[in-house]
Design an enzyme around this catalytic site. Sequence first.
Site, PDB file in Angstrom:
ATOM      1  N   LYS A  22      -7.762   9.508   5.336  1.00 51.68           N
ATOM      2  CA  LYS A  22      -8.505   8.355   4.817  1.00 51.68           C
ATOM      3  C   LYS A  22      -8.224   7.095   5.644  1.00 51.68           C
ATOM      4  CE  LYS A  22      -7.001   5.799   1.242  1.00 51.68           C
ATOM      5  NZ  LYS A  22      -7.050   4.341   1.443  1.00 51.68           N
ATOM      6  N   ASN A  23      -6.961   6.792   5.838  1.00 46.14           N
ATOM      7  CA  ASN A  23      -6.637   5.525   6.496  1.00 46.14           C
ATOM      8  C   ASN A  23      -7.022   5.516   7.975  1.00 46.14           C
ATOM      9  OD1 ASN A  23      -5.789   4.484   4.115  1.00 46.14           O
ATOM     10  ND2 ASN A  23      -3.586   4.514   4.592  1.00 46.14           N
ATOM     11  N   CYS A 123      -4.797  -7.507  -5.133  1.00 48.98           N
ATOM     12  CA  CYS A 123      -4.935  -6.067  -5.211  1.00 48.98           C
ATOM     13  C   CYS A 123      -3.886  -5.554  -6.160  1.00 48.98           C
ATOM     14  CB  CYS A 123      -4.733  -5.470  -3.830  1.00 48.98           C
ATOM     15  SG  CYS A 123      -4.506  -3.712  -3.851  1.00 48.98           S
ATOM     16  N   ARG A 128      -1.862  -9.189  -1.353  1.00 48.39           N
ATOM     17  CA  ARG A 128      -1.979  -8.700   0.023  1.00 48.39           C
ATOM     18  C   ARG A 128      -2.760  -9.701   0.866  1.00 48.39           C
ATOM     19  NH1 ARG A 128      -3.496  -2.395  -0.863  1.00 48.39           N
ATOM     20  NH2 ARG A 128      -3.176  -2.206   1.363  1.00 48.39           N
ATOM     21  N   ASP A 313       3.115   4.787   0.962  1.00 48.02           N
ATOM     22  CA  ASP A 313       2.053   5.567   0.319  1.00 48.02           C
ATOM     23  C   ASP A 313       2.554   6.902  -0.250  1.00 48.02           C
ATOM     24  OD1 ASP A 313       0.253   3.578   0.825  1.00 48.02           O
ATOM     25  OD2 ASP A 313      -0.816   4.608   2.429  1.00 48.02           O
ATOM     26  N   ARG A 405     -11.120   7.953  -4.396  1.00 50.40           N
ATOM     27  CA  ARG A 405     -11.075   7.074  -3.225  1.00 50.40           C
ATOM     28  C   ARG A 405     -10.308   7.730  -2.084  1.00 50.40           C
ATOM     29  NH1 ARG A 405      -7.946   2.318  -4.119  1.00 50.40           N
ATOM     30  NH2 ARG A 405      -8.279   2.278  -1.899  1.00 50.40           N
TER      31      ARG A 405
HETATM   32  C1  UD1 Z   1      -2.324  -0.025   5.192  1.00 50.31           C
HETATM   33  C2  UD1 Z   1      -2.812   1.205   4.461  1.00 50.31           C
HETATM   34  C3  UD1 Z   1      -2.074   1.370   3.145  1.00 50.31           C
HETATM   35  C4  UD1 Z   1      -0.574   1.366   3.383  1.00 50.31           C
HETATM   36  C5  UD1 Z   1      -0.144   0.154   4.195  1.00 50.31           C
HETATM   37  C6  UD1 Z   1       1.318   0.199   4.603  1.00 50.31           C
HETATM   38  C7  UD1 Z   1      -5.119   1.392   5.145  1.00 50.31           C
HETATM   39  C8  UD1 Z   1      -6.555   1.287   4.772  1.00 50.31           C
HETATM   40  N1  UD1 Z   1      -4.234   1.057   4.215  1.00 50.31           N
HETATM   41  O1  UD1 Z   1      -2.626  -1.156   4.372  1.00 50.31           O
HETATM   42  O2  UD1 Z   1      -2.483   2.616   2.566  1.00 50.31           O
HETATM   43  O3  UD1 Z   1       0.088   1.352   2.146  1.00 50.31           O
HETATM   44  O4  UD1 Z   1      -0.927   0.080   5.412  1.00 50.31           O
HETATM   45  O5  UD1 Z   1       1.592   1.346   5.328  1.00 50.31           O
HETATM   46  O6  UD1 Z   1      -4.786   1.815   6.238  1.00 50.31           O
HETATM   47  N2  UD1 Z   1       0.800  -8.582   5.126  1.00 50.31           N
HETATM   48  C9  UD1 Z   1       0.837  -9.965   5.251  1.00 50.31           C
HETATM   49  N3  UD1 Z   1      -0.181 -10.585   5.917  1.00 50.31           N
HETATM   50  C10 UD1 Z   1      -1.224  -9.903   6.474  1.00 50.31           C
HETATM   51  C11 UD1 Z   1      -1.250  -8.493   6.358  1.00 50.31           C
HETATM   52  C12 UD1 Z   1      -0.216  -7.869   5.705  1.00 50.31           C
HETATM   53  O7  UD1 Z   1       1.758 -10.609   4.756  1.00 50.31           O
HETATM   54  O8  UD1 Z   1      -2.107 -10.530   7.073  1.00 50.31           O
HETATM   55  C13 UD1 Z   1       1.891  -7.875   4.413  1.00 50.31           C
HETATM   56  C14 UD1 Z   1       1.392  -7.103   3.200  1.00 50.31           C
HETATM   57  O9  UD1 Z   1       1.297  -7.933   2.068  1.00 50.31           O
HETATM   58  C15 UD1 Z   1       2.452  -6.043   3.065  1.00 50.31           C
HETATM   59  C16 UD1 Z   1       2.851  -5.747   4.515  1.00 50.31           C
HETATM   60  O10 UD1 Z   1       2.396  -6.867   5.271  1.00 50.31           O
HETATM   61  O11 UD1 Z   1       3.564  -6.558   2.376  1.00 50.31           O
HETATM   62  C17 UD1 Z   1       2.258  -4.488   5.093  1.00 50.31           C
HETATM   63  O12 UD1 Z   1       0.883  -4.481   4.876  1.00 50.31           O
HETATM   64  P1  UD1 Z   1      -0.134  -3.792   5.916  1.00 50.31           P
HETATM   65  O13 UD1 Z   1       0.618  -2.914   6.836  1.00 50.31           O
HETATM   66  O14 UD1 Z   1      -0.999  -4.834   6.492  1.00 50.31           O
HETATM   67  O15 UD1 Z   1      -1.005  -2.888   4.931  1.00 50.31           O
HETATM   68  P2  UD1 Z   1      -2.563  -2.617   4.986  1.00 50.31           P
HETATM   69  O16 UD1 Z   1      -3.043  -2.598   6.377  1.00 50.31           O
HETATM   70  O17 UD1 Z   1      -3.250  -3.503   4.001  1.00 50.31           O
END
Ligand code: UD1
Length: 427
Positions: A22-23, A123, A128, A313, A405
């Site tokens: 999925k991701n 979320c 996030r 995850d 999903r």
């Molecule tokens: C992706 C995955 C999700 C997984 C996560 C961590 C997808 C669609 N989703 O989510 O399943 O759980 O990686 O492996 O691929 N953060 C910030 N600022 C930002 C972006 C992130 O502070 O601009 C923080 C987030 O709040 C979180 C951490 O960084 O605490 C990691 O998040 P991130 O790796 O970005 O997760 P996603 O890409 O949303």
Amino acid sequence: MDRIIIRGGQRLAGSIAISGAKNAALTLLPCALLTDEPLTLRNLPRLADVDSFGHLLNELGISTLVAGARGHDFGRVLTMRAESLSSTVAPYDIVRKMRASILVLGPMLARAGQATVSLPGGCAIGNRPIDLHLKALEALGAEIELTAGYVKATAPKGGLVGGTIVFPMVSVGATENALMAAVLAKGETVIENAAREPEITDLARCLVAMGAKIEGIGTERLLIQGRDRLHGATYSVMPDRIEAGSYACAAAITGGDILLEGADAEDMSAILIGLRDAGCAVTVEDKGIRVRADGPLQPLTLSTAPFPGFPTDMQAQFMSMLALADGASVLTETIFENRYMHVPELARMGADIQVRGRTAVVRGVDHLIGAEVMATDLRASMSLVIAGLAARGETQVHRVYHLDRGYERLEVKLQGVGADIERESDG
Ligand code: UD1
């Protein structure tokens, strides 16, 4: 609304075909924005999130053509073509359903010089933010404006320019957006402290197949030489390591024996170490990974971390499995601040779990008892299914749309290995 009914206590045995990830799919789909030629994705999982992403791409003017969606086969082939973009706005209505919609921001900006995306908002698994996505695009020359719940990014007149992006913390999504933007920026881009998740490697490989030049794939330092244009390609989505890990937990908790067909051990090493430490026999075979559980499960101490660490995850699914272990486990969630919503539901099934801050202590109990449960996110819902498979009596998991999903035909796959599970519709 559908619900899943499970009568627990069956030992699961046989093989489960692992679907495309999925991701990975959610970051490969927006690559279609980067070229006017067709991009074909094979092994695309049939999931609600993938469908939503397809609708978003249609909204932007991209044609999508599905093949191979017949009968009971898993996966399908999708050809996308963005000859030109009819809109550069990702509307609230679609983005609010799927946070990953933010992944159109980088490629749309790189291709069209501007992109407007509704802010994803809060979320269920915590606050996030997208600040890292925006800072990365600014480092490539973009101007960012936030108005009326939308983020509007505009490239300089001649298009994005290569730059240096240093992430203060590891973010999967921000790395993906930065990479998809940089491949069409002028000159060289360096991404430091890039996420190393296998899904990012998959994205980089697809971009290379489309003509991008990327060095350091799989490392925390990515070096990109921007291209004027990318071309079409055909690419196969990697196997879903989280789906595979989830079914491994189902095997473990039922004392079962499951071959995870097509799963890739290299992408799953932290998960496999966890399973072995819990007492499972894990073997890598020609066709996939075999997970067997004979004796009682052993407790674990686990902390989630960016790849190659233990994935956030998989935290909920391991917690269900450890609810029946022979002793006390300690799980620490370091990625998301509010990712224990499954705990009260597992407690209703008889699990003994205490949460303090980011740490959960799981004391193994003798048995779990079926109950009506529901969860507020995808992996939490799966943890309830796993608990239900081992529980005495009947478990009803509500809000099945979370499972749809991210798990392709969950009940069909689990029935195939002997689970007593079905989907019921309230009509
Ligand atoms: C992706 C995955 C999700 C997984 C996560 C961590 C997808 C669609 N989703 O989510 O399943 O759980 O990686 O492996 O691929 N953060 C910030 N600022 C930002 C972006 C992130 O502070 O601009 C923080 C987030 O709040 C979180 C951490 O960084 O605490 C990691 O998040 P991130 O790796 O970005 O997760 P996603 O890409 O949303």
